[in-house]
Motif scaffolding. Sequence first.
Motif, short mmCIF file in Angstrom:
data_model
loop_
_atom_site.label_atom_id
_atom_site.label_comp_id
_atom_site.label_asym_id
_atom_site.label_seq_id
_atom_site.Cartn_x
_atom_site.Cartn_y
_atom_site.Cartn_z
N SER A 102 0.83 -1.21 0.00
CA SER A 102 0.00 0.00 0.00
C SER A 102 0.86 1.26 0.00
O SER A 102 2.02 1.25 0.38
CB SER A 102 -0.91 0.00 1.23
OG SER A 102 -0.13 -0.10 2.40
N VAL A 103 0.22 2.36 -0.43
CA VAL A 103 0.87 3.67 -0.42
C VAL A 103 -0.10 4.66 0.20
O VAL A 103 -1.31 4.56 0.00
CB VAL A 103 1.22 4.11 -1.87
CG1 VAL A 103 1.41 5.62 -1.96
CG2 VAL A 103 2.47 3.41 -2.35
N GLN A 119 3.98 -2.53 3.70
CA GLN A 119 3.52 -3.88 3.37
C GLN A 119 2.84 -4.54 4.56
O GLN A 119 3.36 -4.51 5.67
CB GLN A 119 4.72 -4.72 2.90
CG GLN A 119 5.35 -4.12 1.66
CD GLN A 119 6.66 -4.74 1.25
OE1 GLN A 119 7.08 -5.74 1.84
NE2 GLN A 119 7.30 -4.17 0.26
N THR A 120 1.66 -5.09 4.31
CA THR A 120 0.94 -5.88 5.30
C THR A 120 1.15 -7.33 4.92
O THR A 120 0.83 -7.73 3.81
CB THR A 120 -0.57 -5.54 5.26
OG1 THR A 120 -0.71 -4.13 5.45
CG2 THR A 120 -1.32 -6.28 6.35
N LYS A 121 1.72 -8.10 5.85
CA LYS A 121 2.05 -9.48 5.51
C LYS A 121 1.18 -10.45 6.29
O LYS A 121 1.00 -10.31 7.48
CB LYS A 121 3.53 -9.76 5.83
CG LYS A 121 4.44 -9.06 4.83
CD LYS A 121 5.91 -9.23 5.16
CE LYS A 121 6.76 -8.47 4.17
NZ LYS A 121 6.99 -9.21 2.93
N LEU A 122 0.66 -11.43 5.57
CA LEU A 122 -0.13 -12.49 6.19
C LEU A 122 0.59 -13.80 5.94
O LEU A 122 0.87 -14.15 4.79
CB LEU A 122 -1.51 -12.56 5.55
CG LEU A 122 -2.47 -11.42 5.88
CD1 LEU A 122 -3.64 -11.41 4.91
CD2 LEU A 122 -2.97 -11.56 7.33
N ILE A 123 0.91 -14.52 7.01
CA ILE A 123 1.51 -15.84 6.83
C ILE A 123 0.50 -16.89 7.27
O ILE A 123 0.02 -16.87 8.41
CB ILE A 123 2.82 -15.97 7.64
CG1 ILE A 123 3.83 -14.93 7.13
CG2 ILE A 123 3.40 -17.38 7.49
CD1 ILE A 123 5.13 -14.93 7.88
N GLY A 143 -8.69 -1.02 2.16
CA GLY A 143 -9.24 -0.13 1.13
C GLY A 143 -8.27 0.13 0.00
O GLY A 143 -7.30 -0.61 -0.19
N ASP A 144 -8.53 1.23 -0.73
CA ASP A 144 -7.79 1.41 -1.98
C ASP A 144 -6.39 2.02 -1.80
O ASP A 144 -5.80 2.49 -2.76
CB ASP A 144 -8.62 2.20 -3.00
CG ASP A 144 -8.90 3.60 -2.53
OD1 ASP A 144 -8.46 3.96 -1.41
OD2 ASP A 144 -9.54 4.35 -3.29
N TYR A 145 -5.88 2.02 -0.60
CA TYR A 145 -4.45 2.29 -0.42
C TYR A 145 -3.61 1.17 -1.03
O TYR A 145 -2.46 1.35 -1.39
CB TYR A 145 -4.09 2.40 1.07
CG TYR A 145 -4.80 3.53 1.78
CD1 TYR A 145 -4.36 4.84 1.62
CD2 TYR A 145 -5.87 3.28 2.62
CE1 TYR A 145 -5.00 5.88 2.27
CE2 TYR A 145 -6.52 4.31 3.28
CZ TYR A 145 -6.09 5.60 3.10
OH TYR A 145 -6.71 6.63 3.74
N ILE A 146 -4.22 -0.01 -1.12
CA ILE A 146 -3.51 -1.17 -1.67
C ILE A 146 -3.36 -1.05 -3.17
O ILE A 146 -4.33 -0.83 -3.89
CB ILE A 146 -4.28 -2.47 -1.33
CG1 ILE A 146 -4.27 -2.68 0.18
CG2 ILE A 146 -3.67 -3.66 -2.06
CD1 ILE A 146 -5.11 -3.86 0.60
N LEU A 163 2.75 9.37 -8.29
CA LEU A 163 2.56 8.10 -9.01
C LEU A 163 1.32 7.36 -8.49
O LEU A 163 0.61 6.70 -9.25
CB LEU A 163 3.80 7.22 -8.86
CG LEU A 163 5.03 7.72 -9.64
CD1 LEU A 163 6.28 6.96 -9.21
CD2 LEU A 163 4.80 7.57 -11.15
N ASP A 164 1.04 7.51 -7.19
CA ASP A 164 -0.11 6.81 -6.64
C ASP A 164 -1.44 7.38 -7.17
O ASP A 164 -2.41 6.65 -7.35
CB ASP A 164 -0.08 6.84 -5.11
CG ASP A 164 -1.06 5.83 -4.52
OD1 ASP A 164 -1.00 4.65 -4.94
OD2 ASP A 164 -1.90 6.21 -3.69
N LEU A 165 -1.46 8.70 -7.42
CA LEU A 165 -2.68 9.28 -7.99
C LEU A 165 -2.92 8.67 -9.39
O LEU A 165 -4.04 8.31 -9.74
CB LEU A 165 -2.54 10.81 -8.10
CG LEU A 165 -3.80 11.55 -8.54
CD1 LEU A 165 -4.90 11.45 -7.50
CD2 LEU A 165 -3.49 13.02 -8.85
#
Lengths: 404, 404
Positions: B186-187, B219-223, B245-248, B392-394
Amino acid sequence: MQVIAEIFSQGEEIVSGQTVDTNAAWLSQKLVQMGFVVKRHSAVGDNLTDLKKLLQDVSLRADFCICTGGLGPTIDDLTAQAVAEAFTLPLQLDTVALEQISRYFSCRKRDMVDINRKQAFFPQGSQRIDNEWGTAPGFSLQYNQCWFVFVPGVPYEMKNMFTATIARQLSQRFVLQPEQLITLRSVGIGESDLQQKLNTLILPEGVQLSFRAAIDDVQTKLIFPRDAEQPLVRATVNQVAESIGDYIFAIEGLDDSQGGLVEVISQLMRQQQLTLSVQETASQGLIAAKCIAQPWLISSVFNLSLQQQTEKLAIADYLNAAVSIAENRQQQDGTQLVLVQLYEGNTEQFQQKDQSIKLFTVLLTPSGVIHKQRSIAGSNTRKQNQAAIYALDLLRRYLQNKTR
Amino acid sequence: MQVIAEIFSQGEEIVSGQTVDTNAAWLSQKLVQMGFVVKRHSAVGDNLTDLKKLLQDVSLRADFCICTGGLGPTIDDLTAQAVAEAFTLPLQLDTVALEQISRYFSCRKRDMVDINRKQAFFPQGSQRIDNEWGTAPGFSLQYNQCWFVFVPGVPYEMKNMFTATIARQLSQRFVLQPEQLITLRSVGIGESDLQQKLNTLILPEGVQLSFRAAIDDVQTKLIFPRDAEQPLVRATVNQVAESIGDYIFAIEGLDDSQGGLVEVISQLMRQQQLTLSVQETASQGLIAAKCIAQPWLISSVFNLSLQQQTEKLAIADYLNAAVSIAENRQQQDGTQLVLVQLYEGNTEQFQQKDQSIKLFTVLLTPSGVIHKQRSIAGSNTRKQNQAAIYALDLLRRYLQNKTR
């Protein structure tokens, strides 16, 4: 007497290999320069048992330990808790730290969320280490024979806290006799060529020579014993510098620190009251990006169409093309200096790491044109960086030659 | 059952910070992918006592340990001797190893010097690990609960030996079940806000959640446990993604790898056959630099004069100014998309890390203008990077919304 230091990095991202631990190397260099003997680096993940065991072990064998990481707000940030449990010191709220954390958020017009409160709790008896560069303050404490310092793992915060506070505390707390480190920074020559140039040189006894390739330059390092006399140091450094030649753009450790390539250029541009325009191709914005917030950089342009046009040029025409682009830019922008870099090679050659491209770099100056040609290879981002560095180095050579 | 691994790096150049230990991260990634739990990295210098103590400690707590470095021919290469002394196993000549070493030299038309003989002696009971990429073979042995593998520290040799031999031996020797790692990138949102958003979410048992702040994204990490079923994995990832949400901008590990922000943008720009011009201020070339060699980036311009003009604008006028610059650029370049970023704040505010500036980012598209406002703080290089990322995110949001 040797003062033993250890470096301890905390974080799942380190032990799982997601992040290369550059903090440990940076800290080691600083500590060795100050006179510490760094004996060990350790990294463990977000595991309370492992953390506690390591803290206890270190407390019995090192005089100083700096720990990075694990001070964030989330549940996997366990450092303060591990210290509290390992050394049986309850966590206590530091109201100044809390105040600092909430100020950090209010300055950024953001609400402080509840979990950030956790970052203001330190083990009893700790000293807070202010962090003006992020949310989490650090802390320090003595346990057994070891003085521990805990800082965030974010390199930018950690480095600033070390420079602003910790380095001073270390020199007050320990009796250190640093070796004398002189760094000769160069651009445009590799490690093995440097070594070749210095092969026949006989260094005074006890002087250590080493090399280090950084992203933007190659560094030749001379370490002199603590008690080496200044005239000997200077004579040796001069001899090494002469053998290397004008690849060197800065010598650090002798007089004032001179810094990186852009810092050296910036000082000369300001002294000589010059302004610059840039036309980028292979560097694609990176020349400008490296000169962030320099008042002498008037403009920088990247056009894909220019790159596509120059792909059709005959090799003999690159130099003239670059000069005429430079003259146009000078008319438009009215800058005394214009840096134009074109390259021979198509997009595919640029992308392929095994293929090389040929750079044509031109600097238009009030007293005429200087230029340089050079082949570069490697991944596209490496080519981009080398292109930017070689362009800036041509500018550096012009500015330094004027003052010599 | 967890299979515990450790990584052990040997060398003065590591502990003194002359060399960043990239081997440890590389090996960790490989081992984690295979299903090991990497619990610790350690680095020590060329000191026999330290080496022996560490080997003994590791032999009691890890199932597997890979050690890099210290296998060279010189007196400061102590690994084999340390193993021999720590585990009381005499060094014995391996004649095949000696043959390999002398062949290495004869192939290169060089004489083998006497000191290289040392590299053919291994502790009793070791298995040789062939090294076709350099002089020194490696070796492996079991001691206490741990299987040790010793390889040279030269990354190129170590990596080749791991891939050619060691990886296979590991899968034969251990029963490994790799965990499933999903990364949501995400940003525009920080670690603590991410955690806050996920606080009320109840994850299935055995799923680990962690966060990592990289330079360009968070980064959100799921193991997930090895045996987690795919429908459960997908449902959980979707739930987490919805909460964030759309931050990803990308989810890695589920289907194809999606990569960084620019890679995601690049894929969409190519699919939608769009082109882009950019006007940079605070980012000063860095938007272009991050988009290296992308054929859809037609031009990028930085002008100091534009920055100076906009300093005089009233706050209400930034948006209009940016739109009119964008329209001019579109006329000039004929690109479908134009990204213009201005900022409110003077040079001093930009330079001071405690002061914030307000970014106005505008994207001109065929179907109208979208824009975003945002405050950023930190050092000038941090502001520069954040400005580039937010611009860049926009663009990324526009491109992804079109396809949703």
